[in-house]
Motif scaffolding. Sequence first.
Motif, short mmCIF file in Angstrom:
data_model
loop_
_atom_site.label_atom_id
_atom_site.label_comp_id
_atom_site.label_asym_id
_atom_site.label_seq_id
_atom_site.Cartn_x
_atom_site.Cartn_y
_atom_site.Cartn_z
N VAL A 238 1.01 -9.12 65.18
CA VAL A 238 1.60 -8.12 64.28
C VAL A 238 3.11 -8.35 64.17
CG1 VAL A 238 2.21 -5.68 64.12
CG2 VAL A 238 -0.13 -6.34 64.58
N THR A 239 3.75 -8.52 65.33
CA THR A 239 5.19 -8.78 65.32
C THR A 239 5.51 -10.04 64.55
OG1 THR A 239 5.42 -7.73 67.47
CG2 THR A 239 7.18 -9.20 66.80
N ASN A 240 4.69 -11.07 64.75
CA ASN A 240 4.97 -12.34 64.07
C ASN A 240 4.93 -12.20 62.56
OD1 ASN A 240 5.36 -13.65 66.43
ND2 ASN A 240 3.45 -14.79 66.42
N GLN B 247 5.26 -9.49 60.82
CA GLN B 247 6.40 -8.66 60.45
C GLN B 247 7.66 -9.51 60.31
OE1 GLN B 247 7.34 -5.56 59.86
NE2 GLN B 247 5.68 -4.20 60.47
N ASN B 248 7.87 -10.36 61.33
CA ASN B 248 9.06 -11.19 61.31
C ASN B 248 9.02 -12.20 60.17
OD1 ASN B 248 9.83 -9.80 63.52
ND2 ASN B 248 9.63 -11.46 64.98
N LEU B 249 7.86 -12.84 59.99
CA LEU B 249 7.76 -13.85 58.94
C LEU B 249 8.02 -13.24 57.58
CD1 LEU B 249 4.62 -15.82 60.16
CD2 LEU B 249 6.91 -16.75 59.92
N ASN C 155 9.28 -9.99 56.78
CA ASN C 155 10.46 -9.16 56.56
C ASN C 155 11.75 -9.75 57.08
OD1 ASN C 155 9.19 -6.98 55.26
ND2 ASN C 155 8.23 -6.48 57.20
N LYS C 156 11.68 -10.62 58.05
CA LYS C 156 12.93 -11.17 58.58
C LYS C 156 13.20 -12.52 57.93
CE LYS C 156 14.91 -12.58 63.05
NZ LYS C 156 14.37 -13.88 63.47
N LYS D 98 11.44 -13.78 55.50
CA LYS D 98 11.13 -13.68 54.07
C LYS D 98 10.50 -14.95 53.52
CE LYS D 98 14.62 -10.16 53.06
NZ LYS D 98 14.05 -9.22 54.02
N ILE E 250 -7.60 -9.38 61.76
CA ILE E 250 -7.64 -7.99 61.28
C ILE E 250 -6.28 -7.30 61.35
CG2 ILE E 250 -8.62 -5.72 61.72
CD1 ILE E 250 -11.26 -6.99 62.24
N GLN F 211 -3.56 -6.45 57.86
CA GLN F 211 -3.01 -5.14 57.52
C GLN F 211 -1.53 -5.25 57.21
OE1 GLN F 211 -4.34 -2.14 57.17
NE2 GLN F 211 -6.42 -2.67 57.72
N ARG G 84 0.35 -4.48 53.57
CA ARG G 84 1.40 -3.49 53.41
C ARG G 84 2.54 -3.99 52.56
NH1 ARG G 84 3.23 -2.08 59.00
NH2 ARG G 84 1.05 -1.97 59.58
N TYR G 85 2.82 -5.28 52.68
CA TYR G 85 3.98 -5.82 51.96
C TYR G 85 3.58 -6.66 50.76
CZ TYR G 85 6.02 -3.99 56.16
OH TYR G 85 6.37 -3.14 57.17
N GLU H 74 15.60 -3.14 59.39
CA GLU H 74 14.48 -3.84 58.78
C GLU H 74 13.18 -3.47 59.47
OE1 GLU H 74 16.54 -6.46 56.06
OE2 GLU H 74 14.43 -6.60 56.60
N TRP I 33 10.94 -5.37 60.67
CA TRP I 33 10.57 -6.11 61.86
C TRP I 33 11.32 -5.58 63.08
CZ3 TRP I 33 14.08 -9.03 64.65
CH2 TRP I 33 15.34 -9.23 64.05
N ASN J 120 9.47 -2.48 64.11
CA ASN J 120 8.25 -2.92 64.78
C ASN J 120 8.54 -3.26 66.23
OD1 ASN J 120 5.45 -4.09 64.80
ND2 ASN J 120 6.63 -5.92 65.21
N PHE K 210 7.21 -1.44 69.91
CA PHE K 210 6.63 -2.08 71.09
C PHE K 210 7.50 -1.85 72.33
CE2 PHE K 210 2.82 -3.76 69.70
CZ PHE K 210 2.95 -4.37 68.46
N VAL L 139 5.05 2.94 52.87
CA VAL L 139 5.39 1.62 53.38
C VAL L 139 6.83 1.55 53.88
CG1 VAL L 139 5.63 -0.81 52.78
CG2 VAL L 139 3.71 0.49 51.91
N GLN M 119 -2.15 -0.28 65.69
CA GLN M 119 -2.86 -1.52 65.41
C GLN M 119 -3.95 -1.32 64.38
OE1 GLN M 119 -2.32 -4.48 66.25
NE2 GLN M 119 -1.41 -4.67 68.28
N GLN N 3 9.04 -10.73 73.38
CA GLN N 3 8.63 -10.89 71.98
C GLN N 3 9.55 -11.87 71.27
OE1 GLN N 3 6.99 -8.07 69.64
NE2 GLN N 3 5.61 -7.45 71.26
N TYR O 203 8.44 -15.57 69.78
CA TYR O 203 8.60 -15.87 68.36
C TYR O 203 9.46 -17.09 68.13
CZ TYR O 203 9.43 -15.26 63.39
OH TYR O 203 9.49 -15.45 62.04
#
Lengths: 414, 311, 292
Positions: A97-99, A101-103, A105-106, A108, A122, A126, A130-131, B22, B24, B27, B31, B149, B226, B270, B274
Amino acid sequence: MALRNRLRRAAPIGAVALLLAVPVGACSSQSNQGTSKSGPLVIGASISLTGDFADPGKAVKAGYDLWASTVNAKGGILGRPVQFKIVDDTSSPDQVVTNYQNLINKDKVDLVVGPFSTLLTIPASQVAKRYGYAFLEPAGGGPKVFDQKLDNLFFVQPAPVVKQGDVFADWVLSLPADQRPKTAAYTELDDPFATPIAENLRSRFEAAGIKTVYKQVYPAETQDYSPIMAKVVAVKPDMLVGGTQSEDAYGQVKSLVQLKFSPPFMFLSNGANSPVEFPDKVGAGNTTGIMSSGDWFPGSTAAGSADFAAAYIKAHGGTADSIDNSSAEAYAVGQVIEAVAKKTGKIDNATIISTLHQGSWPTVLGDLSWDANGAPTGSFHLVQWQNGKLVPVFPAATAAGNKPLFPKPNWGSG
Amino acid sequence: MSFLRGGAFFAALVALPLFGFEHWVMNLLVFVLIAAVLASAWNLVGGFAGYPSLGHAAFFGIGAYTLGLICKGHEFASPYGPFFWLPVVGLVGALIGWPFAAVSMRTRADVFAIVTITLLFVAQTLAFNLRGITGGAQGLALPVARFPVETFEWPYYYVLVILLALAMGLTFLTMRSKVGLALVAVRADEDKARGIGVPVTGVKVLAFAVSVGLTAMVGGVWAYYQSFIYPQFAVDPLITIAMVLMTFLGGRATLWGPIIGAFILETGQQYLAYTLGGSRFYLIAYALVFLLIMLVLPRGIVPSLVRRRSA
Amino acid sequence: MHALIQGVILGVLTGGVYALMASGQTLIFGIMKVINLAQGAFVILAAYLAYQLFVSFGVDPFLSIPVTTVVMFGLGVGVQVLFLRPLRREDKAELSLLVTFAVALLVEGVLSVTWNTTHRSINTSYANDSISLWSFQITEVRLWAFLLSLAALGGLYLVLNRTRFGRAVRATVQNPDAALLLGVEAQRVSALGFGLGAATAAAAGSIYGLLYPFNAGSHYDLISRLLSIVVLGGMGSVGGAVIAAMIVSTSSAVVASTLSPVWSEMTFFVILLLVLLIRPQGIFGTAGRGAI
């Protein structure tokens, strides 16, 4: 005294400072790539490079990379070179999920493609939904994926996982009635992939009058298959249907060899379709006659398959027989992206989402098409071990001249 | 004094999303807060009572599945609905934890650790095998939250801030109350404590029940975030490891220790996963950090920063 | 009935292996009052070593045991000296548990980096052979494993009861203060004792690798079973561990054969709970100081 008080105060302030440092530091390091219409086409993907899914994860990465180099040699997509940004989700749903999000929104990125396994697909899908990102994914095909009813998701395989065994039922039920098995035993791994396949087969076979003489769902931690297989042997079924992944498939076969029982018809949904691992684990002489299903096989005449196999061998060595299906599936994802760009002249997320719900798209896995929830509407191939090789045997059109061998010969005969 | 510190901290937390960070980042903060509440909750049992529970993740999973089941049986009009059931989730966790603690805390701390590990595996097995209830290996879906959103993460964030306040408030109360004193006595020398009449078992069990109740609530929030849970992730030994490590890093039996440990470790983990991605060394790094802390900084960061007043 | 007996056979044969693994664990606890959460990881490490020796040099896993035993002994001593000895006295009780846990994670990390996460198994030529006895099948590998475990346990017994070191170990287990007074070097005994516990993992590892597919993460399942066995047998009692291993292993296999494999995993927990409720010190543990 004063020092101590100052230090005491420092602690919570430090915590707040830490809180602020992260986002501030991050704000200034935003990369601005991917929003322009020129420059590289950046595709983000979170893949399991470590953790439980690491081995298939690496095969997926190999597939993506191979496609990228192939398409870039042809000039890229709409004139833009393809660049993958691949990050590791350590096989964890929190990280995936974090990944994404980062890809999204961060970093882009322009597009995203899916991770390995239904379990990670799954939550990731989601985030993409959302985006507004399209989500082509090579490895999430369990029923719950499509229950989400996401219009942006496309599972790039010939059929949803549940249907993976259908081709076996198609073949068995195409045999004349006196040659069909009369009784069947079902051994199923408790897992979002394996159980649905076997259960689907069971309902089809029961409807056709093949009696179920034994059924057992076993947990993933099972190490000893002897108790289960002993019960199978006790009822001597004509057919054994295994809803399996890999370790348990090997375990079941080894147990049967030790218990000296060979069923005339045997299907293992996974594990037996591993060209190198399977004979290595169960003994090369024990593979003949075992059936499984697959989406890609060496010698396939599907679109781009020969090029894919050649490129893979050039990059990784080995032979066509050692290519992991996951790589072919990932490669197919790339082919679909390429095809959308070619057909529409555009490659943004909205275009992909609106275009892929109709039509038939050629890939190394055959021609693919999807329904409204992203479930593909094709079917797999039935494959069988013959003379130490895994060959397609059904349907005849794609079987390259091979015929199914039945009844299954005894253990150790080849 | 400490109220001022606490107040400033929580004021900052509450104001944070308004800075327009932002998605992320939000998010990541979600966590981190999950980690902070978990570490703080674990601290009650592992830090204050001195009983290293290695099975708390079982209650995290219980909380996750409880909320999942509540959502399955109940059509919520508003996406905020599930949050109001969190106290019930916490109660369920505490009610299950109570008899478990009553049986297993009759033994010494190290045997207790063994029993909690075993509980973890049993919980995972049950999660896999009670297919009718939990969905088994197929997993359990929760309703997808229909938050806008733009501010999707905010509701989760604020609920977690409330839970953190609850956890820290309980910790603070424990430190200043008779219960806290009793726990200190238990931790120092249980036999003597029993000898002078400290209600040893009662106090231990209470700490455990509260701790796992909190853990269960966090599990519920996580499940909702989740929107889909699987047994092996809801009941995962790595969750326990993280809780323990964060508390040790920050300082056991302190108020701020677990929070600091959580902020440092969760962000670090995290972020590293990443950026460094693909490096298999992260488990080794985790283990080495663990060992280093225990050998070099056995008391953790907070007490080491502050010279301890002699007890 | 047939299934029941087949289950018992399987349980007894496997019990030998678990007995060997658990004996090392309980020994470490007896000497140092440390629960070695890394015991499972040691077994898996030894399994990998045996696997590599088999794959690279063709050495049969049973034959590579002398080599792996020496390696594991050295590792055990190293772990004790590096990570456990430096712990300060007051921290020891609380931290040693977590230190061994961290060691387990470290071993898991190193294993997954070196050998990646593919499940391995040692496939000797006789891996699938079985002997038929009346209508029951006895896998050859399991039979040899059982016999070897008995031999190894016998060896352990000899070391503990017939050597000076063994006497020092037993003295330390029974009464550390008195042992110190009598001239037993506690530090040396601790280090060597830990090494001995780790060495039992060597033989167990070869056997484990022959019986089950394993990867770096397999130690979690293993350690929770071992811990239940050790508690059931009475912490610190080697004999107790052996008997407990047989009980747990057999019950588990019988449940799998007669009821369902799904619930056999739960057997050892149910047994553990029963033990804690009825007789917390285990079968052979002594109530009071030293045990629970």
